[in-house]
Design an enzyme around this catalytic site. Structure first.
Site, short mmCIF file in Angstrom:
data_model
loop_
_atom_site.label_atom_id
_atom_site.label_comp_id
_atom_site.label_asym_id
_atom_site.label_seq_id
_atom_site.Cartn_x
_atom_site.Cartn_y
_atom_site.Cartn_z
N ASN A 4 -2.57 -41.49 -14.00
CA ASN A 4 -4.31 -41.82 -14.12
C ASN A 4 -4.85 -40.47 -14.32
OD1 ASN A 4 -4.97 -44.64 -13.00
ND2 ASN A 4 -3.13 -44.16 -11.59
N MET A 40 -1.81 -38.23 -1.99
CA MET A 40 -1.22 -38.67 -0.86
C MET A 40 -1.37 -37.78 0.69
SD MET A 40 0.30 -41.11 -1.94
CE MET A 40 1.56 -41.70 -0.87
N LEU A 89 -7.74 -37.96 3.77
CA LEU A 89 -9.05 -37.07 4.09
C LEU A 89 -9.77 -37.08 5.33
CD1 LEU A 89 -10.25 -37.57 0.25
CD2 LEU A 89 -9.32 -35.24 1.18
N HIS A 120 -5.81 -48.16 -6.19
CA HIS A 120 -5.02 -48.58 -5.17
C HIS A 120 -4.27 -49.81 -5.83
CE1 HIS A 120 -3.22 -49.22 -1.20
NE2 HIS A 120 -3.21 -50.56 -1.65
N ASP A 139 -8.29 -47.51 2.59
CA ASP A 139 -8.33 -48.55 1.89
C ASP A 139 -9.35 -49.80 1.92
OD1 ASP A 139 -6.56 -47.06 0.14
OD2 ASP A 139 -4.54 -47.89 1.06
N GLU A 166 -3.86 -50.23 -14.29
CA GLU A 166 -4.86 -49.22 -13.48
C GLU A 166 -5.21 -48.11 -14.72
OE1 GLU A 166 -2.74 -47.00 -10.74
OE2 GLU A 166 -1.55 -48.58 -10.03
C1 GRF Z 1 -0.90 -45.31 -8.60
O1 GRF Z 1 -0.16 -46.48 -8.71
C2 GRF Z 1 -2.44 -45.39 -7.74
O2 GRF Z 1 -3.08 -46.80 -7.56
C3 GRF Z 1 -1.65 -44.99 -6.50
O3 GRF Z 1 -0.63 -43.80 -6.67
C4 GRF Z 1 -0.19 -44.07 -7.75
C5 GRF Z 1 -0.38 -42.97 -8.65
O4 GRF Z 1 0.25 -42.76 -9.87
N1 GRF Z 1 -2.75 -44.58 -5.46
P1 GRF Z 1 -0.19 -41.66 -11.07
O5 GRF Z 1 0.42 -40.17 -10.23
O6 GRF Z 1 -1.52 -41.77 -11.28
O7 GRF Z 1 0.96 -41.90 -12.20
#
Ligand code: GRF
Length: 186
Positions: free
Chosen positions: A22, A89, A92, A108, A144, A173
């Site tokens: 992402n 992960m 906060l 998410h 969330d 995403e």
């Molecule tokens: C994604 O599936 C996002 O929705 C979740 O963690 C994952 C992160 O993937 N919160 P990446 O590190 O961006 O490949």
């Protein structure tokens, strides 16, 4: 939140812990002519997060720390006004979220409010859901649960595994996060 005007881009930080697909995609989005954002900082709570390579490749400042105090100092230094969580992960604290109230968004991998927390794909498959998907939402102290900005449904196929479902959702995403940012600022 402030709308982006003309050439003034929204100073953005992306928080990661892992692969960073992402992040990679948001960097690409930040290079588009009509983008509202510039990415000025990458924050990782893990020193071996694979996604850090995208900060290096694109010469974006990075900070590796679990300390909110240190992170806040860097955010201030870089005049960050948007924080995009992308697989970050670390929970906060309430005071951190309050400080950046309405300026933190997260992606998410489920159709919230369904499947908050971890193992979303596993749980969706176990429950024989017909659809899952992804959600971009504002971050509030309740996990969330902040206001939803955008969602995208993904069909679960009969032979989907956790891995294939994860990949199918990730692909969406990468479309959804930029769309959600445009929705806020454009
Ligand atoms: C994604 O599936 C996002 O929705 C979740 O963690 C994952 C992160 O993937 N919160 P990446 O590190 O961006 O490949």
């Amino acid at each position: 939140m402030k709308k982006s005007i003309g050439l003034d881009k929204i100073n953005t930080a992306v928080f990661i812990s892992g692969t960073g697909s992402n992040l990679k995609n948001l960097i690409k989005f930040s290079y588009k002519k009509k983008t509202p954002i510039s990415i000025n900082l990458v924050v990782s709570n893990k020193k071996n997060a694979k996604g850090l390579k995208y900060a290096d490749k694109n010469k974006i400042n990075k900070i590796i720390s679990k300390s909110e105090k240190k992170i806040i100092n860097h955010l201030k230094k870089k005049k960050i006004t948007l924080i995009c969580l992308a697989g970050f992960m670390q929970i906060l604290s309430g005071s951190f979220i309050k400080k950046f109230n309405g300026k933190i968004i997260n992606i998410h991998p489920s159709l919230l409010p369904k499947y908050k927390g971890l193992d979303t794909h596993k749980r969706a498959l176990k429950n024989k859901e017909k659809f899952s998907g992804c959600t971009v939402h504002y971050v509030t102290p309740k996990l969330d649960s902040g206001k939803i900005i955008l969602q995208k449904k993904v069909k679960i196929k009969k032979n989907d595994t956790e891995k294939s479902l994860k990949m199918n959702i990730l692909r969406q995403e990468h479309k959804l996060y930029p769309k959600a940012i445009n929705k806020i600022f454009c």
